[in-house]
Scaffold this active site. Structure first.
Site, short mmCIF file in Angstrom:
data_model
loop_
_atom_site.label_atom_id
_atom_site.label_comp_id
_atom_site.label_asym_id
_atom_site.label_seq_id
_atom_site.Cartn_x
_atom_site.Cartn_y
_atom_site.Cartn_z
N SER A 41 -5.92 -5.69 -3.19
CA SER A 41 -6.89 -5.61 -2.10
C SER A 41 -7.50 -6.97 -1.80
CB SER A 41 -8.02 -4.65 -2.46
OG SER A 41 -9.01 -4.73 -1.47
N HIS B 278 -9.88 3.20 -2.93
CA HIS B 278 -10.64 2.00 -2.52
C HIS B 278 -10.65 1.91 -0.98
CE1 HIS B 278 -10.41 -2.06 -0.84
NE2 HIS B 278 -11.26 -2.45 -1.77
N ASN B 279 -9.50 2.11 -0.38
CA ASN B 279 -9.44 2.02 1.08
C ASN B 279 -10.21 3.16 1.76
OD1 ASN B 279 -7.69 -0.04 0.45
ND2 ASN B 279 -6.27 0.42 2.09
N LYS C 83 -6.05 2.20 -5.41
CA LYS C 83 -6.10 1.35 -4.21
C LYS C 83 -6.31 2.22 -2.96
CE LYS C 83 -5.89 -2.06 -1.37
NZ LYS C 83 -5.12 -1.97 -0.23
N GLU D 174 -13.66 2.20 1.64
CA GLU D 174 -13.83 1.12 2.64
C GLU D 174 -14.01 1.71 4.06
OE1 GLU D 174 -10.67 -1.94 2.39
OE2 GLU D 174 -10.45 -1.67 4.55
N ASN E 5 0.83 -1.20 0.00
CA ASN E 5 0.00 0.00 0.00
C ASN E 5 0.87 1.25 0.00
OD1 ASN E 5 -2.54 -1.10 -0.04
ND2 ASN E 5 -2.71 -1.23 2.18
#
Ligand code: NBP
Length: 467
Positions: free
Chosen positions: A128, A185-186, A182, A189, A102
């Site tokens: 992920s 995306h987190n 990514k 999330e 990450n």
């Protein structure tokens, strides 16, 4: 000795499982870890003859066929630079170094430039799905040169999760694009988890539901439009009995949230770019607020206010309203994340395909959900869609659910229940769709104290008033 096809460096949770996944798909893998114990451990666990351990960097690099394909799965930050420096003396022109951790996307952009000068191809690959994903199929977001991507595509496609037989892996864009996506995306999330926690908070505090009742509600929600990995695991969590004492485990877990930084980065980047992602940022702030437990305990004793005891007449109806509020808030959180990606695509010239990105999020990763099909459909209908909430499907849902959403937010606030995710999401929705915000007054204030000037609604030009 015949050379190996892929190398994995860094054999903690992610690297170990990724190496096993790669081996399971028939690729000959070499592995290496700074401390040899992890390599020994993996070799003991592995049943694959074509997964071999190496115990120094030179042995590792020499074991690989050219151009070498090396996936780094080490801790983000300095360990990535250290590992690159250790590899460099043994690499040859054209070798491919991939960072599957990450990493912050700006570091990836820098490393891409530095390694290009040494004629080494560098790819920043967002992966992920945590431990389970790494072992059985993650969502994979590769960023870097497209030609280099084509060389590693068969490996990445085969180890990725599949939805309808399609790999959850697609080329994202140049240099740091994969790590950027990514990161977002987190961030999404973070928001998704926060919103689920707020639903639980309201159900628990206003309806006094028990973990088995909550288990049932979330299991039912998982059958409908909220169907997702996060709702599914939430339902499972409520069913888990404590194995150390009586009761359910969720009730014994300290309410202090940890974080590793990708949510914070998403918010920081959004501030730099001037893109509003309040629900994602509130999710980060709420983790910060949870972390000052000592202060919260003091405040709880110090602030003795009277909170009205609100009685909910129709429980089933209220539960449905919460479900609707959750879905509507979730749509806004995703709209914020996708708006950030849209802006970054322009700023960094990545040509991000948001529809393709939503497609790969459907499997392997933590935010996988049925609802991503709707996002995919929205971008397939209009690849230039300004904001997800303008898509017909989302527009209709938000319109249909807004009454319940408003009701849940106002009742929760009346009852003294903190719902920063829900309330920021509805304010985002209302702010975004409002024709005239009160920023006319704000511009007047700025002009008053700082001569910052303003524009008018009725004439062209820039104005300043001696207030
Ligand atoms: P960690 O992030 O805990 O990193 C541990 C690994 O980094 C070990 O192999 C360690 O070697 C190695 N390492 C360190 Br620390 N410093 C090093 C150095 N200077 N030189 C060489 N190696 C070094 O591992 P992880 O949880 O498996 O995650 C790996 C990456 O994947 C991270 O970037 C993480 O953010 C990302 N990620 C993790 C998850 C997850 O669910 N855990 C999910 C998605 C992505 P050692 O054994 O010798 O100390």
């Amino acid at each position: 000795m015949e050379k190996q096809q892929v190398g994995v460096i860094g054999l903690a949770v992610m690297g170990k499982n990724l190496a096993l996944n790669i081996a399971e798909h028939g690729f000959a893998v070499s592995v290496y870890n700074r401390s040899p114990e992890k390599t020994d451990e993996l070799l003991k666990e592995s049943e694959f003859e074509h997964l071999i351990g190496t115990f120094n960097i030179q042995e590792f690099v020499d074991s690989l066929e050219m151009p070498r394909k090396i996936i780094m799965m080490v801790k983000a930050g300095n360990p990535v630079d250290d590992t690159i420096q250790q590899l460099l003396p043994f690499l040859s022109e054209g070798d491919i170094v991939m960072d599957g951790g990450n990493s912050f996307f700006k570091d990836t952009i820098r490393r891409n430039i530095e390694l290009k000068q040494k004629k080494i191809h560098f790819m920043g690959i967002g992966i992920s799905g945590g431990e389970e994903g790494a072992r059985n199929g993650p969502a994979i977001m590769p960023g870097g040169d497209f030609e280099t991507y084509k060389l590693i595509e068969p490996i990445l496609n085969s180890i990725s999760a599949k939805v309808d037989d399609e790999p959850c892996c697609t080329y994202i864009g140049d240099n740091g694009a994969g790590h950027f996506v990514k990161m977002v995306h987190n961030g999404i999330e973070y928001a998704d988890m926060q919103l689920i926690c707020e639903s639980y908070f309201i159900l628990k505090n206003m309806l006094h539901l028990t973990p088995p009742q909550l288990h049932k509600i979330f299991a039912e929600w998982n059958e409908g439009e909220l169907n997702s990995y996060l709702i599914e695991i939430t339902s499972d969590i409520f069913a888990k009995k404590d194995d150390k004492a009586d009761g359910y485990l969720v009730d014994k877990i300290l309410d202090v949230a940890g974080q590793k930084g990708t949510g914070k980065w998403t918010s920081q980047v959004s501030l730099d770019m001037g893109i509003a992602i309040p629900t994602i940022t509130e999710a980060v702030f709420e983790r910060c607020l949870s972390a000052v437990k000592g202060e919260r305990v003091l405040a709880n004793h110090a602030i003795a206010i009277e909170i009205p005891d609100i009685h909910i007449e129709n429980e089933a109806e209220f539960i449905e309203s919460i479900r609707r509020a959750l879905y509507a808030s979730k749509i806004c959180a995703y709209a914020q994340g996708f708006s950030l990606m849209r802006e970054a695509s322009k700023e960094y010239d990545w040509a991000l395909q948001l529809g393709e990105i939503s497609k790969i999020f459907r499997g392997g990763c933590i935010i996988r959900a049925q609802f991503l099909n709707k996002i995919k459909d929205a971008y397939q209908k209009d690849s230039n869609l300004t904001n997800l909430i303008l898509d017909d499907y989302f527009k209709e849902i938000l319109g249909k659910y807004q009454k319940d959403w408003r009701k849940v937010v106002s009742i929760a606030i009346e009852a003294g229940i903190a719902i920063p995710g829900f309330s920021s999401a509805i304010s985002y929705f209302d702010g975004y769709r409002t024709l005239e915000l009160p920023m006319n007054l704000l511009q007047a204030q700025r002009d008053y104290f700082g001569a910052h000037t303003y524009q008018r609604t009725d004439m062209e030009g820039t104005f300043h008033t001696n207030w």
